[in-house]
Design a protein around this motif. Structure first.
Motif, short mmCIF file in Angstrom:
data_model
loop_
_atom_site.label_atom_id
_atom_site.label_comp_id
_atom_site.label_asym_id
_atom_site.label_seq_id
_atom_site.Cartn_x
_atom_site.Cartn_y
_atom_site.Cartn_z
N SER A 240 45.35 48.12 47.73
CA SER A 240 46.65 47.48 47.53
C SER A 240 46.62 46.04 48.01
O SER A 240 47.18 45.14 47.38
CB SER A 240 47.74 48.25 48.29
OG SER A 240 47.83 49.59 47.82
N ILE A 241 45.94 45.81 49.14
CA ILE A 241 45.82 44.46 49.67
C ILE A 241 44.97 43.58 48.76
O ILE A 241 45.33 42.44 48.45
CB ILE A 241 45.22 44.50 51.09
CG1 ILE A 241 46.21 45.15 52.06
CG2 ILE A 241 44.87 43.11 51.57
CD1 ILE A 241 47.56 44.51 52.10
N TYR A 242 43.82 44.11 48.33
CA TYR A 242 42.98 43.35 47.40
C TYR A 242 43.77 42.98 46.15
O TYR A 242 43.66 41.86 45.63
CB TYR A 242 41.75 44.17 46.99
CG TYR A 242 40.69 44.31 48.07
CD1 TYR A 242 40.58 43.39 49.10
CD2 TYR A 242 39.78 45.37 48.04
CE1 TYR A 242 39.61 43.51 50.07
CE2 TYR A 242 38.80 45.50 49.02
CZ TYR A 242 38.72 44.58 50.03
OH TYR A 242 37.75 44.69 50.99
N GLY A 243 44.57 43.93 45.66
CA GLY A 243 45.35 43.67 44.46
C GLY A 243 46.37 42.56 44.65
O GLY A 243 46.54 41.69 43.79
N LEU A 244 47.07 42.57 45.79
CA LEU A 244 48.06 41.53 46.06
C LEU A 244 47.42 40.14 46.12
O LEU A 244 47.95 39.17 45.57
CB LEU A 244 48.76 41.81 47.40
CG LEU A 244 49.98 42.73 47.38
CD1 LEU A 244 50.56 42.83 48.79
CD2 LEU A 244 51.04 42.23 46.42
N ILE A 245 46.29 40.04 46.80
CA ILE A 245 45.62 38.74 46.91
C ILE A 245 45.04 38.33 45.56
O ILE A 245 45.07 37.16 45.18
CB ILE A 245 44.52 38.77 47.99
CG1 ILE A 245 45.11 39.21 49.33
CG2 ILE A 245 43.86 37.41 48.13
CD1 ILE A 245 44.09 39.45 50.41
N ALA A 246 44.53 39.31 44.81
CA ALA A 246 43.95 39.02 43.49
C ALA A 246 44.97 38.43 42.53
O ALA A 246 44.61 37.68 41.62
CB ALA A 246 43.35 40.30 42.90
N VAL A 247 46.25 38.76 42.73
CA VAL A 247 47.31 38.21 41.87
C VAL A 247 47.29 36.68 41.89
O VAL A 247 47.48 36.03 40.87
CB VAL A 247 48.69 38.74 42.32
CG1 VAL A 247 49.82 37.94 41.68
CG2 VAL A 247 48.82 40.20 41.94
N GLY A 248 47.06 36.11 43.09
CA GLY A 248 47.02 34.65 43.18
C GLY A 248 45.91 34.05 42.34
O GLY A 248 46.11 33.04 41.65
N TYR A 249 44.73 34.67 42.39
CA TYR A 249 43.62 34.18 41.57
C TYR A 249 43.93 34.31 40.08
O TYR A 249 43.71 33.39 39.30
CB TYR A 249 42.35 34.98 41.87
CG TYR A 249 41.72 34.68 43.19
CD1 TYR A 249 41.06 33.47 43.42
CD2 TYR A 249 41.75 35.60 44.23
CE1 TYR A 249 40.47 33.19 44.64
CE2 TYR A 249 41.17 35.34 45.46
CZ TYR A 249 40.52 34.13 45.65
OH TYR A 249 39.94 33.86 46.86
#
Length: 305
Positions: free
Chosen positions: A18-27
């Motif tokens: 879930s955390i990886y997904g949230l940060i990946a949104v920015g990229y």
């Protein structure tokens, strides 16, 4: 295969993914709208961890002990401050170089990343920092001797992550701002001709991406309790991997890639070897890119003629 080990690793993998997904949104959002990778994004996440700790320390100093109040105020303050960092990065590192060769803003973003790391190292110190446990307590599942547990923070982490993604998806798909973002993504010049302020939209995308990283930073800091100035690098690389895995440019793909990566790491750590979990994760990425270069939910690029 023991029930409690499998259950615990799935829980840990879901929280991590879930955390990886949230940060990946920015990229994925920045790439989708300007076709470039914001390599300072991982350090924006790192900044949010420090702001979280500072905010909790200040609130605790004034005698505020309510877990709900601490978390809500910390989330709001961190999102606001980190969003300003995202806006500043776009203005300093990207806007002046928007019409330059593609390598120039890439180098500029790497430079901003190094500046942020060193700025935090000098101002906050190189030692690992920690925050107290704000929301103790666990849910247990299974028998007395064979069980796994989910902490209250992990529940909060997963719920807030998916709620944030749902809200962002609604904004992009259903609102006027989202339609403008999609228009700029498809054809910036035509969008400008039609009256859309492309500069404002690009800045807004950086702000939205930074806000997602801020939410991730608060949740991770509360969950793990410790961090340092270098935490943004490896987490940023993992989140970028998740974005590519799911299909960079796709919001659902970012979350899917994050969940797959988090689950893969967690299960590999629990049943094979913790030391090689990163090797396994990146091997999975390589396999996906060999057989589906656009990622799991990404669309192949169509060259305009």
């Amino acid at each position: 295969m023991e029930f409690h080990i499998l259950g615990q690793q799935l829980v840990n993998g879901l929280a991590l993914g879930s955390i990886y997904g949230l940060i990946a949104v920015g990229y994925t959002m920045v790439y989708g709208i300007i076709g470039m990778i914001n390599f300072a994004h991982g350090d924006v996440y790192m900044i949010s961890a420090y702001i979280t700790a500072i905010c909790i320390a200040i609130l605790s100093f004034f005698g505020i002990s309510s877990a709900a109040f601490l978390i809500i105020i910390t989330l709001i303050v961190t999102i606001v401050i980190v969003s300003l960092y995202g806006w500043s990065i776009e203005r300093i590192a990207y806007k002046p170089l928007r019409n330059s060769p593609r390598l120039a803003p890439l180098i500029s973003a790497i430079g901003v990343s190094l500046v942020l790391q060193n700025y935090v190292q000098v101002s906050q110190g190189a030692k690992t920092q920690a925050v107290p446990t704000i929301l103790p307590g666990v849910f247990r599942f299974g028998t007395e001797t064979d069980f796994f547990q989910i902490t209250y923070i992990q529940v909060l982490l997963v719920v807030v992550s998916f709620a944030s993604m749902a809200l962002l998806t609604y904004i992009i798909q259903k609102t006027s701002l989202g339609r403008q973002c999609r228009a700029v993504q498809q054809d910036p010049k035509m969008a400008a001709i039609l009256g859309i302020n492309t500069d404002r939209i690009i800045s807004t995308v950086f702000i939205l991406g930074a806000a997602m990283a801020a939410i991730a930073g608060v949740l991770v800091t509360l969950n793990y309790g410790s961090f340092d100035f270098s935490v943004g690098f490896i987490t940023g690389v993992k989140a970028f991997t998740a974005a590519v895995l799911g299909g960079i440019g796709s919001l659902p793909g970012a979350m899917l890639g994050g969940i797959i990566l988090g689950m893969s790491e967690s299960l590999f750590s629990g049943f094979v070897n913790t030391d090689y979990k990163d090797v396994f994760a990146f091997s999975l990425l390589v396999l996906v890119l060999i057989f589906r270069p656009s990622g799991l939910l990404g669309k192949p690029l169509v060259e305009k003629v």
